[in-house]
Motif scaffolding. Structure first.
Motif, PDB file in Angstrom:
ATOM      1  N   ALA A 196       6.667   2.679  10.704  1.00 15.67           N
ATOM      2  CA  ALA A 196       5.302   3.202  10.806  1.00 15.67           C
ATOM      3  C   ALA A 196       4.349   2.139  11.337  1.00 15.67           C
ATOM      4  N   GLY A 197       4.489   0.907  10.825  1.00 13.35           N
ATOM      5  CA  GLY A 197       3.635  -0.178  11.300  1.00 13.35           C
ATOM      6  C   GLY A 197       3.854  -0.494  12.763  1.00 13.35           C
ATOM      7  N   ALA A 198       5.123  -0.551  13.180  1.00  8.01           N
ATOM      8  CA  ALA A 198       5.439  -0.858  14.582  1.00  8.01           C
ATOM      9  C   ALA A 198       4.957   0.249  15.515  1.00  8.01           C
ATOM     10  N   LEU A 199       5.131   1.508  15.114  1.00 12.49           N
ATOM     11  CA  LEU A 199       4.699   2.634  15.953  1.00 12.49           C
ATOM     12  C   LEU A 199       3.180   2.703  16.055  1.00 12.49           C
ATOM     13  N   ALA A 200       2.496   2.473  14.932  1.00 19.46           N
ATOM     14  CA  ALA A 200       1.034   2.494  14.959  1.00 19.46           C
ATOM     15  C   ALA A 200       0.487   1.356  15.815  1.00 19.46           C
TER      16      ALA A 200
ATOM     17  N   GLY B  88      -1.249  -1.816  13.386  1.00 25.29           N
ATOM     18  CA  GLY B  88      -0.192  -1.931  12.394  1.00 25.29           C
ATOM     19  C   GLY B  88      -0.734  -1.818  10.973  1.00 25.29           C
ATOM     20  N   MET B  89      -1.889  -2.440  10.729  1.00 22.25           N
ATOM     21  CA  MET B  89      -2.507  -2.348   9.410  1.00 22.25           C
ATOM     22  C   MET B  89      -2.907  -0.911   9.091  1.00 22.25           C
TER      23      MET B  89
ATOM     24  N   LEU C 226       7.691 -12.112   7.597  1.00 19.56           N
ATOM     25  CA  LEU C 226       8.638 -11.075   7.175  1.00 19.56           C
ATOM     26  C   LEU C 226       9.340 -11.495   5.888  1.00 19.56           C
ATOM     27  N   TRP C 227       9.706 -12.750   5.805  1.00 18.09           N
ATOM     28  CA  TRP C 227      10.345 -13.283   4.599  1.00 18.09           C
ATOM     29  C   TRP C 227       9.377 -13.289   3.415  1.00 18.09           C
TER      30      TRP C 227
ATOM     31  N   ALA D 294       4.024  -4.783  12.936  1.00 18.41           N
ATOM     32  CA  ALA D 294       4.733  -4.423  11.713  1.00 18.41           C
ATOM     33  C   ALA D 294       4.457  -5.446  10.615  1.00 18.41           C
ATOM     34  N   LEU D 295       4.330  -6.717  10.998  1.00 18.35           N
ATOM     35  CA  LEU D 295       4.047  -7.764  10.020  1.00 18.35           C
ATOM     36  C   LEU D 295       2.664  -7.576   9.396  1.00 18.35           C
TER      37      LEU D 295
END
Length: 198
Positions: A90-94, A176-177, A68-69, A118-119
């Motif tokens: 969007a990434g977390a939901l997907a 997520g991707m 994340l950083w 999400a990452l």
């Protein structure tokens, strides 16, 4: 390492604080905040977001926050706080949607936790926006272009998704991707969304 912009810093602090809470009330937090399969009887609609704030161990938390950083800080500065948060969501939901589909097909009743989906969306976005930027693998320490980094990790996750029967949600990472890719296409008004580029 880039400096921490406000949203990235806040998310790292929240995930770390939640992880500390998990050491005291792990079952309660997992029961309410982890992403449970729909057929488990424990699923709640809020879990498609809250699962991303839980982590399964110190190394799980460390590597997700490091990513994340590394990737999120630069993307937050490029996009701004609002768009950056939209992209992470969007990434977390997907990722959640992909994992729910997998657990429905396999009949699994195990919960899913972690910000990895999400990452992986951030990783894909970094590769799309900065394809020639050099990034370094940690283990082994091999430098490569960001776009190569994305392709390698995507292919590895796809392979492990079919071969690995452990507790890692590989298809959630791929989800997520995909979610991140579609969000960028939507912002650019590119197919399948059409219209003029913004």
């Amino acid at each position: 390492m880039p400096p921490l912009p406000p949203v990235t810093k806040t998310l790292i602090l929240i995930c770390t604080a939640v992880f500390c809470l998990q050491t005291f009330v792990p079952q309660t937090l997992t029961m309410w905040l982890a992403l449970w399969p729909v057929g488990s009887g424990l699923f709640g609609p809020w879990q498609v977001v809250t699962y991303a704030f839980l982590h399964g161990g110190l190394f799980h938390l460390f590597f997700n926050m490091l990513g994340l950083w590394m990737f999120g800080s630069e993307l937050e500065r490029v996009w701004g706080q609002k768009r950056y948060l939209q992209f992470l969501l969007a990434g977390a939901l997907a990722a959640a949607g992909a994992q729910m589909a997998v657990t429905a097909m396999t009949g699994s009743h195990n919960p899913t936790i972690g910000a990895s989906g999400a990452l992986f969306a951030l990783l894909l976005a970094f590769g799309m926006l900065f394809p020639n930027r050099q990034v370094m693998l940690l283990i082994p320490p091999i430098p490569m272009k960001a776009r190569t980094f994305v392709v390698v990790f995507g292919a590895l996750e796809l392979l492990l998704g079919f071969l690995d029967r452990g507790d890692i949600a590989h298809f959630a990472h791929l989800g997520g991707m995909v979610g991140g890719f579609l969000m960028i296409r939507y912002w650019r008004r590119q197919p399948p969304f059409g219209g003029r580029r913004r």
